[in-house]
Write a protein that holds these residues in place. Sequence first.
Motif: not given
Length: 149
Positions: A73-85
Amino acid sequence: MSRIGVGLMAAALLVYLAVAIWLAVMFIAVGSPVSIGMGITLIVLTPIGAWALLREMQFGFAADRLGRTLDAEGGMPPVETELTPSGRIARADADPLIARYTAEAEAPGADWRTRYRLGVVQDAAGRRKDARASIREAIRLARAARSRE
């Protein structure tokens, strides 16, 4: 690929159950108090372990099904921040994100999708226990919605 792993785990469970019950019978057949106690313990603990594994498998299948539905459905949360390694959300960014997704999940009219998204964000923040609880609640809400249809 994960379904193959689950199938292998189920087969291993069946082998484990058979061996554990066989060992329990053998312990009891020895006849000493210690071996009888060990046999009875195996008879009691084996089904408990099997039940726990089956519950985990049910949870995994249900969570996977909801995740696939939400992703389609395209409803997964987007990556909004930088991720750790390691792929986690940085601690400084985690609390505001979790607070926002919690507010969405607790808003009137919220459905399983908002609760599942909260679980995904909690998992990405490293809060596994909270994530499992949120996804478990999403599964419950999805089942309730299906039963009403």
